[in-house]
Design an enzyme around this catalytic site. Structure first.
Site, mmCIF file in Angstrom:
data_model
loop_
_atom_site.group_PDB
_atom_site.id
_atom_site.type_symbol
_atom_site.label_atom_id
_atom_site.label_comp_id
_atom_site.label_asym_id
_atom_site.label_seq_id
_atom_site.Cartn_x
_atom_site.Cartn_y
_atom_site.Cartn_z
ATOM 1 C CB SER A 37 -0.946 0.033 1.206
ATOM 2 O OG SER A 37 -1.547 1.309 1.373
ATOM 3 C CE1 TYR A 80 -4.082 -1.427 5.092
ATOM 4 C CE2 TYR A 80 -3.474 0.803 4.421
ATOM 5 C CZ TYR A 80 -3.776 -0.511 4.098
ATOM 6 O OH TYR A 80 -3.778 -0.903 2.780
#
Length: 263
Positions: free
Chosen positions: A138, A151
């Protein structure tokens, strides 16, 4: 890497980016595509859609024995693994208030899953003198996922681990790439928008949401060039440069965006 006649394993393969990679790998002429996911029914549906080269396996990537068996079963079935895609990931939509269970799950899926995959797949790759590890990390791993502390922290760790692998094993024939997309039209983003996840709102506000198939296209191009950072959103490179050159200004800009969204 050219995917023709290659054996690929994809975790988190039952939907989103993982399913798109499975379809694209098959279209590129892969000899076998193993679709691994916690959701066995969804994985089987993707494998059926991909066609005869695909095989579905139920795997919990947070359990090292299951990841090890995934690798062993694939090597028994097909003789080797050319490309292992550690693609499964989870978000939380929470900050420091996230409870220990959410932090632990993010750590186990977003980081330890990559460690387990490398531990299991590397011996065979090193023995054969080559292989490829693709880690879905990501853009949060090189920037920040506003509104999601677990995250952000775990995706940064995932990029760091992928870089360590690349430095350590490239000269022994194992290539490593970190796939770092930003906004992608997946259930993760849709669920985040539905729940008011601030990070999902930031992504939506950017207007740069790709389809999983577009991410798969970028992945194929990145693998062909054996780039370490595969950035389906090219602008992420510019953001990362600005962040490195002027961290205070970068943070000020994000704070301004957050204030506007909250208003």
């Amino acid at each position: 890497m050219n995917l023709t006649d290659r054996v690929a394993v994809i975790t988190g393969g039952a939907g989103g980016i993982g399913a798109a990679l499975a379809r694209r790998f098959a279209a590129e002429g892969a000899a076998a595509v193993v679709v691994a996911d916690l959701d066995a029914v969804a994985a089987a549906a993707v494998a059926e859609d991909v066609g005869p080269v695909a095989h579905a396996v139920a795997v919990d990537v947070t359990v090292e024995d299951q990841v090890r068996e995934l690798v062993a079963d694939t090597e028994r079935r097909y003789g080797r693994i050319d490309l292992f895609c550690a693609n499964a990931g989870v978000s939380t939509g929470a900050g420091v208030e996230a409870d220990d269970a959410d932090w632990d799950r993010a750590w186990r899926v977003n980081v330890l899953h990559h460690v387990y995959a490398a531990r299991a797949a590397l011996p065979g790759m090193l023995e054969r003198g080559g292989g490829y590890l693709l880690h879905t990390c990501s853009a949060a791993g090189v920037l920040t996922a506003v509104g999601d502390a677990p995250y952000t922290a775990t995706k940064h760790a995932a990029v760091g681990f992928a870089e360590w692998l690349a430095i350590t094993y490239r000269d022994r024939g194992v290539r490593v790439s970190a796939l770092c997309p930003q906004g992608v039209d997946t259930p993760m983003l849709a669920d985040g928008l539905a729940s008011g996840h601030l990070g999902a709102q930031v992504i939506a506000a950017s207007g740069a949401v790709l389809t999983p198939d577009q991410v798969a296209d970028a992945t194929i191009a990145g693998l062909a060039e054996e780039r370490f950072l595969i950035l389906p959103h090219p602008e992420v490179a510019g953001y990362a440069l600005r962040r490195a050159q002027d961290p205070d200004g970068w943070q000020a800009g994000l704070r301004k965006l957050v204030r506007r969204l909250r208003a």
